[in-house]
Motif scaffolding. Structure first.
Motif, PDB file in Angstrom:
ATOM      1  N   MET A   1     -23.173  22.204  -6.120  1.00  0.00           N
ATOM      2  CA  MET A   1     -23.750  21.460  -4.943  1.00  0.00           C
ATOM      3  C   MET A   1     -23.399  19.813  -5.128  1.00  0.00           C
ATOM      4  N   THR A   2     -23.743  19.345  -6.225  1.00  0.00           N
ATOM      5  CA  THR A   2     -23.445  18.028  -6.412  1.00  0.00           C
ATOM      6  C   THR A   2     -22.257  17.469  -6.296  1.00  0.00           C
ATOM      7  N   VAL A   3     -21.201  18.238  -6.866  1.00  0.00           N
ATOM      8  CA  VAL A   3     -19.766  18.092  -6.666  1.00  0.00           C
ATOM      9  C   VAL A   3     -19.513  17.910  -5.416  1.00  0.00           C
ATOM     10  N   PHE A   4     -19.658  18.858  -4.651  1.00  0.00           N
ATOM     11  CA  PHE A   4     -19.589  18.750  -3.145  1.00  0.00           C
ATOM     12  C   PHE A   4     -20.042  17.604  -2.509  1.00  0.00           C
ATOM     13  N   ILE A   5     -21.207  16.974  -2.699  1.00  0.00           N
ATOM     14  CA  ILE A   5     -21.583  16.061  -2.056  1.00  0.00           C
ATOM     15  C   ILE A   5     -20.955  14.730  -2.544  1.00  0.00           C
ATOM     16  N   ILE A   6     -20.497  14.545  -3.924  1.00  0.00           N
ATOM     17  CA  ILE A   6     -19.843  13.444  -4.295  1.00  0.00           C
ATOM     18  C   ILE A   6     -18.298  13.454  -3.754  1.00  0.00           C
ATOM     19  N   ARG A   7     -17.790  14.592  -3.593  1.00  0.00           N
ATOM     20  CA  ARG A   7     -16.508  14.603  -2.999  1.00  0.00           C
ATOM     21  C   ARG A   7     -16.612  14.117  -1.484  1.00  0.00           C
ATOM     22  N   ARG A   8     -17.477  14.628  -0.659  1.00  0.00           N
ATOM     23  CA  ARG A   8     -17.724  14.215   0.439  1.00  0.00           C
ATOM     24  C   ARG A   8     -17.899  12.729   0.729  1.00  0.00           C
ATOM     25  N   VAL A   9     -18.682  12.154  -0.192  1.00  0.00           N
ATOM     26  CA  VAL A   9     -18.885  10.770  -0.233  1.00  0.00           C
ATOM     27  C   VAL A   9     -17.773  10.055  -0.409  1.00  0.00           C
ATOM     28  N   MET A  10     -16.966  10.412  -1.294  1.00  0.00           N
ATOM     29  CA  MET A  10     -15.893   9.830  -1.656  1.00  0.00           C
ATOM     30  C   MET A  10     -14.555   9.536  -0.434  1.00  0.00           C
ATOM     31  N   GLN A  11     -14.687  11.041   0.119  1.00  0.00           N
ATOM     32  CA  GLN A  11     -13.860  10.943   1.480  1.00  0.00           C
ATOM     33  C   GLN A  11     -14.183  10.180   2.488  1.00  0.00           C
ATOM     34  N   SER A  12     -15.594   9.887   2.706  1.00  0.00           N
ATOM     35  CA  SER A  12     -16.165   9.104   3.547  1.00  0.00           C
ATOM     36  C   SER A  12     -15.832   7.731   3.352  1.00  0.00           C
ATOM     37  N   ILE A  13     -15.869   7.422   2.081  1.00  0.00           N
ATOM     38  CA  ILE A  13     -15.719   6.084   1.843  1.00  0.00           C
ATOM     39  C   ILE A  13     -14.169   5.557   2.167  1.00  0.00           C
ATOM     40  N   LEU A  14     -13.394   6.801   1.782  1.00  0.00           N
ATOM     41  CA  LEU A  14     -12.019   6.385   2.315  1.00  0.00           C
ATOM     42  C   LEU A  14     -11.807   6.266   3.746  1.00  0.00           C
ATOM     43  N   VAL A  15     -12.174   7.029   4.473  1.00  0.00           N
ATOM     44  CA  VAL A  15     -12.229   7.066   5.924  1.00  0.00           C
ATOM     45  C   VAL A  15     -12.810   5.824   6.531  1.00  0.00           C
ATOM     46  N   LEU A  16     -14.050   5.129   5.772  1.00  0.00           N
ATOM     47  CA  LEU A  16     -14.319   3.903   6.267  1.00  0.00           C
ATOM     48  C   LEU A  16     -13.384   2.942   6.082  1.00  0.00           C
ATOM     49  N   PHE A  17     -12.597   2.823   5.057  1.00  0.00           N
ATOM     50  CA  PHE A  17     -11.855   1.789   4.504  1.00  0.00           C
ATOM     51  C   PHE A  17     -10.701   1.933   5.676  1.00  0.00           C
TER      52      PHE A  17
ATOM     53  N   THR B   1     -24.572  22.374  13.407  1.00  0.00           N
ATOM     54  CA  THR B   1     -23.347  21.386  13.272  1.00  0.00           C
ATOM     55  C   THR B   1     -22.879  20.610  14.271  1.00  0.00           C
ATOM     56  N   VAL B   2     -22.893  21.393  15.456  1.00  0.00           N
ATOM     57  CA  VAL B   2     -22.292  20.637  16.630  1.00  0.00           C
ATOM     58  C   VAL B   2     -23.569  19.716  16.982  1.00  0.00           C
ATOM     59  N   VAL B   3     -24.758  20.331  17.013  1.00  0.00           N
ATOM     60  CA  VAL B   3     -25.783  19.101  17.515  1.00  0.00           C
ATOM     61  C   VAL B   3     -25.727  17.958  16.845  1.00  0.00           C
ATOM     62  N   GLY B   4     -25.516  18.152  15.264  1.00  0.00           N
ATOM     63  CA  GLY B   4     -25.567  16.956  14.486  1.00  0.00           C
ATOM     64  C   GLY B   4     -24.305  15.990  14.960  1.00  0.00           C
ATOM     65  N   LEU B   5     -23.307  16.698  14.969  1.00  0.00           N
ATOM     66  CA  LEU B   5     -22.011  15.763  15.464  1.00  0.00           C
ATOM     67  C   LEU B   5     -22.364  15.184  16.850  1.00  0.00           C
TER      68      LEU B   5
ATOM     69  N   VAL C   1     -23.579  13.652   6.618  1.00  0.00           N
ATOM     70  CA  VAL C   1     -25.054  14.358   6.624  1.00  0.00           C
ATOM     71  C   VAL C   1     -24.897  15.596   6.929  1.00  0.00           C
ATOM     72  N   VAL C   2     -24.198  15.861   8.313  1.00  0.00           N
ATOM     73  CA  VAL C   2     -24.031  17.173   8.923  1.00  0.00           C
ATOM     74  C   VAL C   2     -23.271  18.135   7.977  1.00  0.00           C
ATOM     75  N   ASP C   3     -22.116  17.636   7.223  1.00  0.00           N
ATOM     76  CA  ASP C   3     -21.374  18.447   6.296  1.00  0.00           C
ATOM     77  C   ASP C   3     -22.296  18.857   5.472  1.00  0.00           C
ATOM     78  N   VAL C   4     -23.211  18.137   4.797  1.00  0.00           N
ATOM     79  CA  VAL C   4     -23.970  18.581   3.633  1.00  0.00           C
ATOM     80  C   VAL C   4     -24.957  19.644   4.195  1.00  0.00           C
ATOM     81  N   LEU C   5     -25.520  19.233   5.296  1.00  0.00           N
ATOM     82  CA  LEU C   5     -26.407  20.212   5.942  1.00  0.00           C
ATOM     83  C   LEU C   5     -26.051  21.293   5.997  1.00  0.00           C
ATOM     84  N   TYR C   6     -24.657  21.566   6.634  1.00  0.00           N
ATOM     85  CA  TYR C   6     -23.978  22.953   6.851  1.00  0.00           C
ATOM     86  C   TYR C   6     -24.044  23.801   5.760  1.00  0.00           C
ATOM     87  N   SER C   7     -23.562  22.988   4.534  1.00  0.00           N
ATOM     88  CA  SER C   7     -23.426  23.699   3.404  1.00  0.00           C
ATOM     89  C   SER C   7     -24.779  24.301   2.811  1.00  0.00           C
TER      90      SER C   7
END
Lengths: 326, 325, 307
Positions: B1-17, B248-252, B306-312
């Motif tokens: 679970m934590t691996v998943f979150i970390i991975r998503r956070v890294m992805q998000s930072i990348l997108v932010l950049f 998921t849809v509502v979150g988005l 947040v939505v992705d994490v919630l979905y999982s």
């Protein structure tokens, strides 16, 4: 003097009123099942066997409805019974096992939830008591370490395990009648054999009547006491398993027997019944099997009645392969 | 679970950049950066000063780094119109927009899910057909026009509710919000309703589609075969299955609601971020535009995460599959 | 029905005939009277918009024909020159009916044009992603996903803030907002189709990439594309109207319905509702009819609801 049979179906008719016309999925079906006995209901897809099962348990949805006939469960007619009464019987006195356990178990709920609710829907017991019964049921179907399994989700199990869980759910309230709709079709042959053996044993032990719906004759041969062969919504032959399978009377049954690969001699081409089952919207006049039957003649333009062809045997044919009238 | 979150956070930072890079390129390379950060009527000396201060004469990649550094420190330039730091301006207005968005989402869900469930459960009934027809309207009516009509009917003609502006605020858990006062609620009702309409239709349609699809599934028939009441089948078995895509849809959509608030805020003169950005675009107040873009993009990325994490969390199949992976 | 004698000399009765798919499609579409009604209304709107210069009582943008004294008249009033302002007049003395007809033209024109361009770009991208797979696919879909995670209005706002205003820029914004939906839909269908046997067969025959793509994959990807396109056109029209209303949309020289509504905003409070109301209704009817048609199309073409 034997006790009354668990289930007596008399002239059951279940029709579907679709936009394309009236589909007579079940058109005048009659049979009976005694306690502790196993009835095999055999037929190809479209023969009406599944709809028969649903009719008995009262789960025929619109546009279908039970058009006529009686379904006597321990003497009580289920046709026309209010939904509330039917619901009390479902899952407690009459249980059903479906074909594909992946789709029948809810993927987002734990096994425990799905078993406990089956108990608590019919008995006012505590959660702990219900869980105990669930554990016992799982043990009964041969699932090891039931405590762990209860916490799991359906997709964490193999197909064979899931089907055992479905059987456990069916057994959990100790029903008098179980309707099993092709429960082993989606499983490996070895698992299938195991499950068949266990189910048979359970029925003998508990006195539960069982209707096993299938298209596979070999299953019926090893499992059932009696067999009914269905074709295009009607029963075309019924009798004890030995009688019907060793000396089939109806040409369709005969065709089915010959089509089983194991009954073939090496080198000879596989026998096929020519043609296809007719669409239920457009049945041929007279005997429904007429267009595919090698023995058909003008007499067959009239619909044949179910007639005795031996002690305890019936067939719907003017020219049966066996019995009186040859 | 934590691996998943970390991975998503890294992805998000990348997108932010990547997004910050896009914004940077959009503003500094395509637009004339001098025009953006210097008011149109500044003189030569002022221009020279700004150019030097912002390092606009330096190579592009250096500017980018400077831009990022300033952004992280919270300095996104000063608004021409208000002469205050752009970031501060936006943060000031954010609570009002968030209030509106949250109120709208609550309305959409509280009304949408029950209506959609009914429409899916008895699709042939007249009520269900009326609900669906209504949802098409809600979907098609342009938000701004509905807002105008709402004002016309409820404020001008009937006089039941105020037509524009935000009501009085009160403090709740240390946050100033107008949802805590009756006056505030009366002011927020029309705009929230307006903003909710589109999402309401979406939620109704989603819920109905989910109901229809699920009611036909085998697990429903099996549950009925167990003798469960229809109530339990619908509210426990089916609901949990349809909630997953809805959440998921509502979150988005929450992000979308915040963005769409732009329109409602303009119509109802609601003092939020949205009105600020429109005014800024019209006034060519570019520091504010840049700041708004960065902030909303960041907000979006966070919401998606947040939505992705919630979905999982909600769907055990995803969670467990990811654990093995 | 006639019986058929097959090779073994056995008589069989053939099962129900299959209708031509097009005829069945039309029949199923026509099951919803709402959708058929929507289609009819839409057809009328398109005709009216195309014929606007011919049928409007007044050319609303010919300044010579306007008289400011005719301004702000309620619906039904007669003008000094003798014709009736059926839907009233705006503050400049323009006949609302004519303005609406011209406005419809512009709104529809911009909406459809952006949709067409977006369809072409989106389809090409989606097909390429599905067909070539691998890294091209991942790259394209990442871009699509990221773009779709931002709401349309935000993307449009950002683009317009950066690019400035003008008709071309609005169309760019509308296209940018839409293409990703098409790309994703087409890629999804193309992926499913690509695995089917007829593509294998075509590959075995060593047909060129382009030919496989266009003649085999593309026609099968059309149904969901059509459904998505109908909805997206409606959205594009609504988005353009919203942007124009907010003042950052089409310039005043191309007065779409959104701009008309914006013009009338200030008069709402004083009760001169018609300046905003009627253009709004026109916009509404257009979008609703497109959505009705799109809805029914989706129900008819959705394989999962067929039982």
């Amino acid at each position: 003097m034997s006790t009354a049979p668990t289930l007596v179906v008399e002239d059951l008719k279940t029709w579907f009123y679709t936009k394309a016309g009236v589909v007579k999925a079940v058109d005048g079906v009659s049979f009976r099942v005694e306690a502790g006995k196993i009835l095999g209901l055999v037929g190809e897809s479209g023969s009406g066997k599944t709809v028969t099962g649903f009719s008995i348990i009262g789960l025929v949805d619109p546009p279908g409805r039970i058009e006529g006939g009686r379904i006597l469960f321990k003497g009580r007619d289920l046709v026309g019974l209010p939904e509330d009464e039917l619901r009390k019987l479902r899952g407690s006195r009459i249980a059903m096992i479906f074909q594909d356990p992946m789709m029948t178990l809810n993927p987002v709920l734990r096994i425990e939830t799905q078993m406990v609710e089956a108990v608590r829907a019919h008995a006012d017991v505590s959660e702990a008591e219900a869980r105990q019964r669930a554990r016992d049921a799982l043990g009964q179907v041969g699932i090891p370490s039931p405590e762990e399994r209860l916490k799991a989700y359906p997709h964490q199990f193999s197909g064979g395990m899931r089907q055992r869980v479905a059987i456990a759910i069916a057994l959990i309230n100790k029903p008098d009648l179980i309707i099993a709709d092709e429960p082993t079709t989606a499983l490996d042959v070895t698992i299938q054999a195991q499950i068949l053996f266990e189910v048979q044993k359970l029925c003998r032990q508990t006195g539960t009547a069982l209707i096993w719906i299938t298209h596979d004759l070999s299953v019926v041969a090893s499992l059932a006491d009696e067999v009914c062969v269905m074709y295009a919504g009607k029963i075309v032959e019924q009798g004890s398993v030995d009688d019907v399978l060793d000396r089939p009377a109806h040409p369709y049954t005969h065709g089915l027997m010959c089509s089983v690969p194991s009954s073939n001699r090496r080198g000879t081409p596989l026998h096929q019944i020519p043609g296809v089952m007719p669409s239920l919207l457009d049945l041929p006049s007279g005997c429904s099997f007429r267009p595919r039957c090698p023995r058909a003649d003008e007499a067959c333009l009239e619909p044949p009645p179910m007639a005795p062809v031996g002690p305890g045997r019936l067939a719907r044919c003017f020219h049966p392969l066996y019995g009186e009238g040859i | 679970m934590t691996v998943f979150i970390i991975r998503r956070v890294m992805q998000s930072i990348l997108v932010l950049f990547v997004m910050s890079l896009l914004v940077f390129v959009g503003v500094y390379a395509i637009g004339n950066p001098v025009e953006i950060f210097v008011a149109a009527d500044a003189d030569q000396a002022e221009r020279a000063r700004v150019i030097a201060a912002l390092g606009l004469d330096k190579p592009l990649w250096e500017q980018y780094l400077l831009f990022i550094r300033n952004a992280v420190l919270g300095d996104l330039g000063k608004s021409f119109v208000f002469n205050q730091p752009a970031l501060g301006l936006i943060l000031q207005r954010m609570p009002a927009t968030l209030e509106l968005a949250v109120a709208a989402m609550v309305i959409a869900l509280a009304l949408g899910i029950p209506l959609g469930m009914y429409a899916g459960f008895r699709p042939q009934s007249r009520v269900a057909k009326a609900i669906m027809a209504g949802s098409i309207l809600g979907f098609s009516l342009p938000t701004f026009w509905v807002g105008l009509m709402l004002i016309m009917v409820f404020a001008v003609e009937l006089g039941w509710l105020p037509s524009t502006g935000r009501g009085a605020t009160a403090e709740v858990f240390g946050i100033e919000t107008s949802l805590a006062t009756w006056d505030g609620l009366s002011h927020v009702l029309l705009p929230a309703l307006n903003l909710a309409l589109f999402k309401l239709s979406l939620v109704i349609r989603l819920t109905r589609a989910g109901m229809r699809e699920n009611m036909l599934m085998d697990y429903v028939k099996f549950a009925r075969a167990k003798g469960l009441t229809m109530r339990r089948v619908v509210f426990v078995h089916v609901l949990k299955n349809i909630m997953i895509p809805i959440v998921t849809v509502v979150g988005l959509e929450l992000g979308s609601v915040i963005a769409f608030a732009v329109v409602t805020e303009t119509v109802f003169a609601w003092p939020g971020m949205g009105k600020l950005i429109i005014d800024s675009i019209n006034n060519l107040d570019r520091p504010v535009i840049v700041a708004y873009m960065l902030i909303t993009v960041t907000m979006f990325i966070v919401i998606n995460l947040v939505v992705d994490v919630l979905y999982s969390v909600l769907d055990p199949r995803v969670r467990l599959a990811d654990m093995k992976g | 029905m006639a019986t058929v004698i097959d090779r073994d000399g056995i008589e069989t009765v053939p099962t129900a005939t299959t209708e031509a798919p097009l005829r069945r499609f039309v029949a199923e579409f026509a099951e919803s009277r709402l959708a058929v009604g929507g289609l009819a209304v839409l057809a009328m709107i398109i005709v009216a918009a195309l014929a606007a210069p011919l049928i409007s009582p007044q050319d609303p943008y010919d300044l010579n024909q306007l008289d400011i004294l005719d301004g702000r008249l309620p619906p039904g009033t007669e003008s000094a020159t003798g014709f009736t302002f059926w839907l009233g007049s705006d503050d400049q003395g323009r006949d609302m009916l004519s303005a609406i007809l011209y406005g419809l033209r512009i709104s529809l024109g911009v909406g459809v044009m952006s949709a067409v361009i977006a369809v072409v770009i989106g389809t090409a991208t989606g097909l390429a992603a599905a067909y070539f797979g691998g890294r091209i696919d991942t790259l394209i879909m990442r871009i699509v996903d990221i773009q779709l995670s931002f709401p349309a209005i935000l993307v449009a706002l950002i683009l317009l803030a950066v690019l400035g205003q003008g008709t071309g820029k609005i169309i760019v914004a509308l296209v940018t907002v839409q293409w990703a939906y098409y790309a994703r839909t087409v890629r999804g269908t193309a992926l499913v189709e690509r695995r089917k046997e007829y593509v294998e067969a075509a590959r075995c025959l060593a047909l060129g990439h382009a030919r496989i793509l266009f003649r085999h994959l593309l026609p099968n990807c059309l149904p969901p594309l059509i459904v998505v396109a109908t909805v997206q056109v409606a959205h594009a029209i609504a988005l353009e109207a919203t942007l124009s209303f907010l003042g950052i949309g089409l310039p005043i020289t191309e007065p779409s319905l959104g701009l008309l509504i914006a013009n009338g905003y200030e008069y709402m409070m004083s009760g001169k509702y018609w300046i905003s109301f009627f253009p709004g209704v026109a916009l509404l009817i257009t979008i609703v009819s497109i959505n009705l048609v799109g809805d029914q199309l989706r129900d008819v073409l959705n394989p999962r609801l067929r039982k």
